[in-house]
Structures are given as structure tokens and as C-alpha cells.
Write an enzyme that holds these catalytic residues in place. Structure first.
Site, PDB file in Angstrom:
ATOM      1  N   HIS A 119       0.867  -1.181   0.000  1.00  0.00           N
ATOM      2  CA  HIS A 119       0.000   0.000   0.000  1.00  0.00           C
ATOM      3  C   HIS A 119       0.899   1.225   0.000  1.00  0.00           C
ATOM      4  O   HIS A 119       1.734   1.395   0.882  1.00  0.00           O
ATOM      5  CB  HIS A 119      -0.917   0.029   1.222  1.00  0.00           C
ATOM      6  CG  HIS A 119      -1.843   1.209   1.228  1.00  0.00           C
ATOM      7  ND1 HIS A 119      -3.114   1.166   0.693  1.00  0.00           N
ATOM      8  CD2 HIS A 119      -1.672   2.476   1.689  1.00  0.00           C
ATOM      9  CE1 HIS A 119      -3.691   2.347   0.826  1.00  0.00           C
ATOM     10  NE2 HIS A 119      -2.833   3.161   1.427  1.00  0.00           N
ATOM     11  N   CYS A 120       0.717   2.075  -0.993  1.00  0.00           N
ATOM     12  CA  CYS A 120       1.589   3.241  -1.149  1.00  0.00           C
ATOM     13  C   CYS A 120       0.840   4.517  -0.763  1.00  0.00           C
ATOM     14  O   CYS A 120      -0.109   4.904  -1.450  1.00  0.00           O
ATOM     15  CB  CYS A 120       2.087   3.341  -2.590  1.00  0.00           C
ATOM     16  SG  CYS A 120       3.178   4.757  -2.872  1.00  0.00           S
ATOM     17  N   PRO A 121       1.238   5.191   0.323  1.00  0.00           N
ATOM     18  CA  PRO A 121       0.550   6.430   0.700  1.00  0.00           C
ATOM     19  C   PRO A 121       0.783   7.561  -0.299  1.00  0.00           C
ATOM     20  O   PRO A 121      -0.021   8.490  -0.372  1.00  0.00           O
ATOM     21  CB  PRO A 121       1.159   6.762   2.067  1.00  0.00           C
ATOM     22  CG  PRO A 121       2.498   6.100   2.061  1.00  0.00           C
ATOM     23  CD  PRO A 121       2.332   4.856   1.261  1.00  0.00           C
ATOM     24  N   ASN A 124      -1.897   7.143  -2.513  1.00  0.00           N
ATOM     25  CA  ASN A 124      -3.130   6.908  -1.764  1.00  0.00           C
ATOM     26  C   ASN A 124      -3.898   5.716  -2.325  1.00  0.00           C
ATOM     27  O   ASN A 124      -5.112   5.767  -2.522  1.00  0.00           O
ATOM     28  CB  ASN A 124      -4.022   8.159  -1.780  1.00  0.00           C
ATOM     29  CG  ASN A 124      -5.170   8.067  -0.786  1.00  0.00           C
ATOM     30  OD1 ASN A 124      -5.022   7.473   0.283  1.00  0.00           O
ATOM     31  ND2 ASN A 124      -6.310   8.631  -1.131  1.00  0.00           N
ATOM     32  N   ASN A 125      -3.182   4.634  -2.576  1.00  0.00           N
ATOM     33  CA  ASN A 125      -3.805   3.456  -3.163  1.00  0.00           C
ATOM     34  C   ASN A 125      -2.891   2.261  -2.953  1.00  0.00           C
ATOM     35  O   ASN A 125      -1.694   2.410  -2.700  1.00  0.00           O
ATOM     36  CB  ASN A 125      -4.041   3.669  -4.660  1.00  0.00           C
ATOM     37  CG  ASN A 125      -5.077   2.721  -5.233  1.00  0.00           C
ATOM     38  OD1 ASN A 125      -5.631   1.882  -4.518  1.00  0.00           O
ATOM     39  ND2 ASN A 125      -5.347   2.846  -6.519  1.00  0.00           N
TER      40      ASN A 125
END
Length: 265
Positions: A119-121, A124-125
Site C-alpha cells: 500500500h503506497c501512501p 493513496n492506493n
């Protein structure tokens, strides 16, 4: 196959993505205003360099938006499992839904994602099977744009001839040194971070291993490629045409591949 829109309600992710957009806007405005257009007008650089700069910027922005809004591979509540693939599915102990092996439950998004990498902030996905190719393009074009901007910043002070026409009434001209120092700081910081991330992503694809699988040590030999690199990249990008690997405007057509490692499950 059309891309499904996927919007994650996460204030932390919004802040991270907003920071990325700010850095992009800062460079897309400052570098042309202070460096590219003035030197072009005085004949120091050809116009094609400006076109290339804006082209890379557009590709970077498109990859960012699509990676952020594309469904990474969220599983439906009642998936139809082909009879021949039932043994390749498992029950998630968090959402109690059947999922293909190599899927993972994202605690931040609250659902399982096919072949989830992480999950990559910053987008945001989640990065999963359906948007991994866009995330790779984002890393590539961000690094390319950063190198391009840093190169012109360096040439502006140490290689190009001094500008003869300077409008000191403009804010960016009066405070040029501070503005360019900030641009260089953000560029170097971005370059260091994105280079490490891009490298780990490439190694993961070559070895056919996701970031989650590396962290959980579920693979016995994660450093040994189990498939030719052309095949693993083709599976991620959905095409064997290498030129299309660099195009963020197209739609991905997934290749028919199993959701599991031959010896990893």
C-alpha cells in the site's frame, strides 16, 4: 478491459499525494520560468528541450493520476471461482472471502487485492495486479523528470552563458537563488527516494516476488529468477510489446497467468 475507478478515503494518503503534486507543480512552473524559456529566447537551447520537458511532465502526471484512481485488483464479495482453479484459492482470515493465492488483505483499504505488492501512501492506493504497471511508469517518469530538472538547474549556473535580459521586477527573478535552492533540495530528495523504490520494484518483477512476499519470507529463493525477465515484465504490463510499457494512456489487457508460484505455495 476498462479501468475501474478506485478512490481511497484516507486523509494521510491525501496529504502525501498532495505533497507529490506540489513538488510536480513547483518544478513545472519554476524550471521553465527561470531556466528554459529565458535561455531559449537568447538562443542557448533548442525548443525541442522544452517540448521534451513538458512531455515527460505530462506522462508523469497521467501515471500518477491513473495509478491513484485505478482499482488495484480488489476482489468482489462473491467471486466466481473456475472449477479447475479451486485449489489455487484460499480463505482470507480477515474478511472471510475466497481469494486467489498471492492476494493480500490491505488493512488500510479494508479488502483483499490480487497480487498486492504494497500500500503506497504517495498515491493513496494499493499497488496490485491491475495498477502495478502504472506505478512503475510513475517511478520511471518521476526519476526522469527529476534528473531533467536537476540537469537544467546545474547548467543554468555552471554551463549556460549568463542571461542578458533579466526582468528584476519579477518575484522569481529577484529571489531566484532561494527558489532554485529549494527546487534542487526537493529534486535531490525525490531522486534518492525514487531511485531506491524503483530499484526494489524492478528486482521484485525480475524475481517474480512482491514486496509483501519478501517481507514475510514466504519464498525460499527470492533472488533467483523463476521466469525470463521479458515474461515477468510482460505479465505486469499486460503486453509483450516493449514500447507500450512506457505509455500511460493505454488500457492494460491482462495476460492469462496463474496467481501462484510453482514452488511458493
Amino acid at each position: 478491459m476498462g479501468l475501474r475507478i478506485h478512490f481511497v478515503v484516507d486523509p494521510h494518503g491525501w496529504c502525501c499525494m498532495g505533497l507529490i503534486v506540489f513538488v510536480w507543480l513547483y518544478n513545472i512552473v519554476i524550471i521553465p520560468k527561470i531556466v528554459l524559456f529565458p535561455h531559449y529566447e537568447e538562443g542557448h537551447i533548442p525548443g525541442i528541450l522544452i517540448i521534451i520537458f513538458y512531455g515527460i511532465s505530462i506522462f508523469c502526471l497521467v501515471a500518477l493520476v491513473r495509478a491513484s484512481l485505478t482499482d488495484p485488483g480488489r476482489l468482489p464479495e462473491n467471486p466466481k471461482i473456475p472449477h479447475a482453479e479451486r485449489e489455487l484459492w484460499e480463505l482470507c482470515n480477515k474478511c472471510n472471502l475466497m481469494r486467489p493465492k498471492r492476494s493480500h488483505h490491505c488493512s488500510r483499504c479494508g479488502h483483499c487485492v490480487r497480487r498486492m505488492d504494497h500500500h503506497c501512501p504517495w498515491i493513496n492506493n494499493c499497488v496490485g495486479e491491475d495498477n502495478h504497471w502504472l506505478f512503475l511508469q510513475l517511478c520511471f517518469y518521476t526519476e526522469l523528470l527529476t534528473c531533467y530538472a536537476l540537469m537544467f538547474s546545474f547548467c543554468h549556473y555552471y554551463y549556460f552563458l549568463p542571461l542578458k535580459k533579466r526582468n528584476l521586477d519579477l518575484f522569481v527573478v529577484r529571489h531566484e537563488l532561494a527558489i532554485m535552492r529549494l527546487a534542487a533540495f526537493m529534486g535531490i530528495t525525490m531522486l534518492v527516494g525514487i531511485t531506491g523504490l524503483f530499484y526494489t520494484q524492478l528486482i521484485g518483477i525480475i524475481t517474480d516476488t512482491t514486496s509483501i512476499e519478501k517481507m514475510s519470507n514466504c519464498c525460499e529463493e527470492i533472488s533467483r529468477p523463476r521466469k525470463p525477465w521479458q515474461q515477468t515484465f510482460s505479465e505486469v504490463f499486460g503486453t509483450r510489446w516493449k514500447i507500450l510499457w512506457f505509455i500511460p494512456f493505454r488500457q492494460r489487457q491482462p495476460l492469462r497467468v496463474p496467481y501462484h508460484f510453482a514452488n511458493h505455495v
